[in-house]
Enzyme design. Structure first.
Site, PDB file in Angstrom:
ATOM      1  N   GLU A 160      17.958  13.936  12.239  1.00 31.06           N
ATOM      2  CA  GLU A 160      16.715  14.678  12.012  1.00 31.06           C
ATOM      3  C   GLU A 160      15.463  14.029  12.603  1.00 31.06           C
ATOM      4  O   GLU A 160      14.476  13.786  11.891  1.00 31.06           O
ATOM      5  CB  GLU A 160      16.523  14.938  10.509  1.00 31.06           C
ATOM      6  CG  GLU A 160      17.600  15.830   9.932  1.00 31.06           C
ATOM      7  CD  GLU A 160      17.293  16.373   8.551  1.00 31.06           C
ATOM      8  OE1 GLU A 160      16.366  15.875   7.900  1.00 31.06           O
ATOM      9  OE2 GLU A 160      17.982  17.303   8.118  1.00 31.06           O
ATOM     10  N   GLU A 164      25.074  18.883   7.905  1.00 27.29           N
ATOM     11  CA  GLU A 164      24.575  19.006   6.525  1.00 27.29           C
ATOM     12  C   GLU A 164      24.349  20.483   6.219  1.00 27.29           C
ATOM     13  O   GLU A 164      23.898  21.235   7.087  1.00 27.29           O
ATOM     14  CB  GLU A 164      23.241  18.267   6.323  1.00 27.29           C
ATOM     15  CG  GLU A 164      23.352  16.765   6.308  1.00 27.29           C
ATOM     16  CD  GLU A 164      22.026  16.051   6.056  1.00 27.29           C
ATOM     17  OE1 GLU A 164      21.159  16.610   5.346  1.00 27.29           O
ATOM     18  OE2 GLU A 164      21.869  14.933   6.573  1.00 27.29           O
TER      19      GLU A 164
END
Ligand code: BG6
Length: 471
Positions: free
Chosen positions: A164, A370
């Site tokens: 991320e 995720e």
């Protein structure tokens, strides 16, 4: 009629965690201090020092993962266990720990999917400027990655560079990553440029120097499609801006080796001066990924912004609830979607849309690293958690993922967040995500025993049927 395709044979059904959120043992066996070890989330939430104590329990936990039927396990390596100071002296105990952990996965035929860097930057590097210190970070990150390839690359075939990068860039601006520490957009985008270069250098090194390991490597951003709040052309344009600023700015440069032009134009308009140096183009051109991994929680919805480039406050926002870029877009609530108790909207169809957009844009295989729902939970009298809401969440997302496969999207692996309860990045232990319950509270460690939730057995069945029971 829409006839669903089956999942391909060998599809990697897994689950996910990250080192600092699950391991604990934050100062054990030579581990150095990382930025998250020092993060202060206030009295309300626990810190990351003990977490789920996976560090000491990994054998029992991996046995449970195997009982769940996991074919892959996406986890991260703690940089400061390998290099306590981020660079320089290596900590052999850290190498030994991850060797044992990986061997344990291999024993159960669980494919390790390894994130090199998941938020926990060594404090010693941060003190010297962190990602803003280009020379230091390019050297430290490539050296650290090289050490991982050398030591674990014989068994690890899927590497994720940075978790991320886009969220890290945004939450630093909001002041959420290290509460109270708010960095300017200038600094955040500059740091992000250095991360992009570091990532490209590592990908290039892996492809060139570790070719014989026959593995694959890719980034792991958090990708979420932006919806326009209305069909007003201004809002549609705002959504286009939002998709660039949140998604494509990071993935275009990684896959194409060139920055998205709209992002470059934004930098100019907002007086953000990125230090592009001679040779950067070449670095970016030579380090392209084999696949794209991404985290998906929800879409987000935006409307047109006032033409004002002064940075706003973004109070109360987080990585999913929204993010504004003055002059580009403003986040709004999507009235068509329900949200979880933390305000994160739930949008399974958006998952399919995101998969389609991402795949059509780059035609690279994708991997989900995720996806999940955070909930406050307690053990019931039968020592389990009847988490039907989680089952519903996954059922709906998996159906949309199967539709995306039917649409032609090439997906390698699905790793929901999380395999086992762990410390949330912002809301401590009370926000649980796991298939396995860990018996501790925010501040009371209780007995730390593991209990399978109802969703554990449900997911076990999904995996047994290679996902094809979801229709
Ligand atoms: C992702 C991160 O942003 O979201 C994870 O990669 C994080 O580290 C997850 O835990 C869920 O967010 P939170 O704040 O609920 O833990």
């Amino acid at each position: 009629m829409f006839k669903l395709e089956n999942y391909p044979k060998g599809f990697l059904w897994g689950a996910s965690t990250s080192a600092f959120q699950v391991e604990g043992a934050s100062n054990k066996d030579g581990k150095g201090v990382s930025v998250v070890d020092l993060a202060n989330h206030g009295k309300e939430y626990c810190d990351f020092s003990i977490a789920s104590d996976f560090y000491h329990n990994y054998k029992e936990d991996i046995k449970l993962f195997s009982q769940l039927g996991m074919k892959s396990y996406r986890f991260s390596i703690s940089w400061t266990r390998i290099y306590p100071q981020g660079n320089g002296e290596i900590n052999q105990k850290g190498i030994d720990y991850y060797n044992d952990l990986i061997n344990e996965l291999v024993k159960y035929k669980i494919e390790p999917i390894v994130t090199i860097y998941h938020f926990d930057l060594p404090w010693a590097l941060e003190e010297q400027g962190g990602w803003a210190n280009r020379k230091l970070m390019l050297e430290a990150f490539t050296n650290y990655a090289k050490t991982l390839f050398e030591n674990f690359g014989d068994r690890v075939k899927y590497w994720l560079t940075i978790n991320e990068q886009n969220i890290l860039t945004m939450v630093n601006m909001i002041g959420l990553f290290v509460p109270g520490v708010k960095k300017s957009p200038q600094l955040c985008y500059q740091e992000s440029h250095v991360m992009t270069l570091a990532q490209a250098l590592v990908i290039k090194m892996y492809h060139k120097d570790f070719k014989n390991q026959k593995g694959k490597i890719g980034p792991a951003p958090n990708i979420a499609m932006a919806y326009p709040a209305s069909a007003k052309p201004e809002d549609v344009l705002a959504a286009s801006n939002a998709n660039v600023m949140r998604n494509w700015m990071y993935t275009d440069v990684c896959v194409n080796g060139k920055y998205n032009p709209i992002a470059l134009s934004y930098f100019k308009q907002a007086n953000i001066d990125i230090d592009f140096q001679t040779g950067d183009d070449e670095i970016l051109e030579n380090g392209k990924p084999d696949f794209i991994a991404f985290n998906y929680y929800s879409t987000f919805t935006v409307k047109a912004a006032e033409p004002n480039f002064e940075y706003q406050k973004n109070n109360g926002l987080d990585q999913q609830t929204g993010f504004d870029v003055p002059g580009m877009f403003v986040s709004v609530k999507n009235e068509n979607l329900k949200a979880n108790e933390y305000g994160w909207e739930i949008d399974p169809i958006g998952f399919r849309t995101t998969l389609r957009e991402l795949y059509s844009r780059y035609l690279l295989p994708v991997m989900i690293t995720e996806n999940g729902i955070g909930v406050r939970e307690e053990l019931n009298q039968n020592n389990t958690v009847e988490d039907d809401y989680r089952i519903d969440y996954y059922k709906n997302h998996l159906l949309e993922m199967r539709k995306a496969i039917t649409d032609g999207v090439e997906i390698i692996s699905y790793n929901p967040w999380t395999a086992i309860d762990l410390v949330s990045s912002h809301q401590g232990f009370q926000k649980r995500y796991g298939f396995i319950y860990v018996n501790r509270d925010e501040h009371d460690l209780k007995d730390m025993k593991r209990y399978c939730k109802k969703s554990f057995y449900w997911y076990q069945d999904v995996i047994k049927n290679n996902g094809n029971s979801i229709k």
